[in-house]
Design an enzyme around this catalytic site. Structure first.
Site, PDB file in Angstrom:
ATOM      1  N   GLU A 170       7.930 -97.611  44.516  1.00 24.08           N
ATOM      2  CA  GLU A 170       8.270 -96.439  43.709  1.00 24.08           C
ATOM      3  C   GLU A 170       9.383 -95.606  44.358  1.00 24.08           C
ATOM      4  O   GLU A 170       9.565 -94.432  44.029  1.00 24.08           O
ATOM      5  CB  GLU A 170       7.023 -95.602  43.475  1.00 24.08           C
ATOM      6  CG  GLU A 170       5.951 -96.419  42.745  1.00 24.08           C
ATOM      7  CD  GLU A 170       4.744 -95.624  42.347  1.00 24.08           C
ATOM      8  OE1 GLU A 170       4.470 -95.561  41.138  1.00 24.08           O
ATOM      9  OE2 GLU A 170       4.065 -95.077  43.227  1.00 24.08           O
ATOM     10  N   TYR A 203      -0.588 -68.611  41.228  1.00 22.40           N
ATOM     11  CA  TYR A 203       0.004 -69.506  42.229  1.00 22.40           C
ATOM     12  C   TYR A 203       0.492 -70.808  41.606  1.00 22.40           C
ATOM     13  O   TYR A 203       1.459 -71.403  42.086  1.00 22.40           O
ATOM     14  CB  TYR A 203      -0.955 -69.738  43.404  1.00 22.40           C
ATOM     15  CG  TYR A 203      -0.810 -68.613  44.407  1.00 22.40           C
ATOM     16  CD1 TYR A 203       0.082 -68.730  45.465  1.00 22.40           C
ATOM     17  CD2 TYR A 203      -1.503 -67.422  44.242  1.00 22.40           C
ATOM     18  CE1 TYR A 203       0.263 -67.689  46.361  1.00 22.40           C
ATOM     19  CE2 TYR A 203      -1.336 -66.371  45.129  1.00 22.40           C
ATOM     20  CZ  TYR A 203      -0.450 -66.515  46.190  1.00 22.40           C
ATOM     21  OH  TYR A 203      -0.257 -65.479  47.060  1.00 22.40           O
TER      22      TYR A 203
HETATM   23 ZN   LIG Z   1       2.548 -94.297  41.458  1.00 23.59          ZN
END
Ligand SMILES: [Zn+2]
Length: 215
Positions: free
Chosen positions: A79, A124
């Site tokens: 990735e 937040y």
């Molecule tokens: Zn992934």
């Protein structure tokens, strides 16, 4: 040791420390999830393919040039291009991608809006993440997925990949880690309260937070 070398050593240790912290708290499991840091010379440190975030070895992290070519260490995560997409942002110094359970669960709900997958439930979350576009399912590692991420990365620091998981960029690895944790906790909150028609922060309150702490 030169400045760049000492920075690289520090960042290698930080990647391993953050990976262990995320893995040990169940924020991603098995060999899922990947982390990267962009160094001052424009090269990148990244977690290797099929590595477990809980058991990273600083010496084996992938070291890539700005175009993604391997300079040293093990082969990078499949990735890797997800990370490269976010480094189109001049302010991105680190990227965290997890297969975290609650964020993935939100991506499976038919009512989740693609333009912003999580409502402004807490201050937040608004300050650290703000807006979270969701992309439809594409096979992991596919060119279609990377093209879709590249389309949103310049305008957004975070994206949710449906049936897959979130990707978050930050100025530093700690910034990206904290934003990811805020995102995952907000996804958990959303799953807890969604059936009760929860109140969210108003548009005015969100605008005020953006003006005070903007991103
Ligand atoms: Zn992934």
């Amino acid at each position: 040791m030169t400045g760049v070398q000492s920075e690289a050593t520090r960042q290698r240790d930080a990647i391993c420390r953050v990976g262990h912290s995320l893995f040990s708290r169940g924020l991603t499991s098995g060999s899922t999830g990947n982390l990267s840091v962009r160094l001052g010379d424009g090269t990148m440190l990244m977690t290797p393919t099929d590595s477990c975030l809980g058991e990273l070895d600083p010496a084996r992290l992938s070291h890539l040039d700005a175009d993604g070519r391997l300079l040293g260490g093990d082969a990078p995560t499949k990735e890797a291009r997800l990370h490269q997409c976010f480094y189109c942002r001049p302010d991105a110094g680190a990227v965290v991608h997890l297969h975290s359970t609650h964020a993935v669960a939100v991506s499976l709900l038919p009512e989740t809006p693609a333009d912003n997958a999580l409502p402004p439930l807490t201050a937040y979350y608004v300050m650290r993440v703000g807006t979270l576009p969701m992309l439809p399912y594409f096979p992991p590692g596919s060119g279609e997925l990377f093209d879709a991420v590249a389309d949103v990365a310049s305008a957004h620091q975070a994206v949710l990949l449906a049936h897959h998981g979130p990707v978050v960029a930050g100025k530093t690895l700690q910034d990206a880690q904290y934003a990811m944790e805020e995102l995952e906790e907000t996804a958990r909150l959303q799953l807890l309260v969604r059936s009760f028609g929860p109140k969210t922060l108003s548009a005015t309150e969100v605008e005020d937070l953006m003006a005070r702490f903007g991103r």
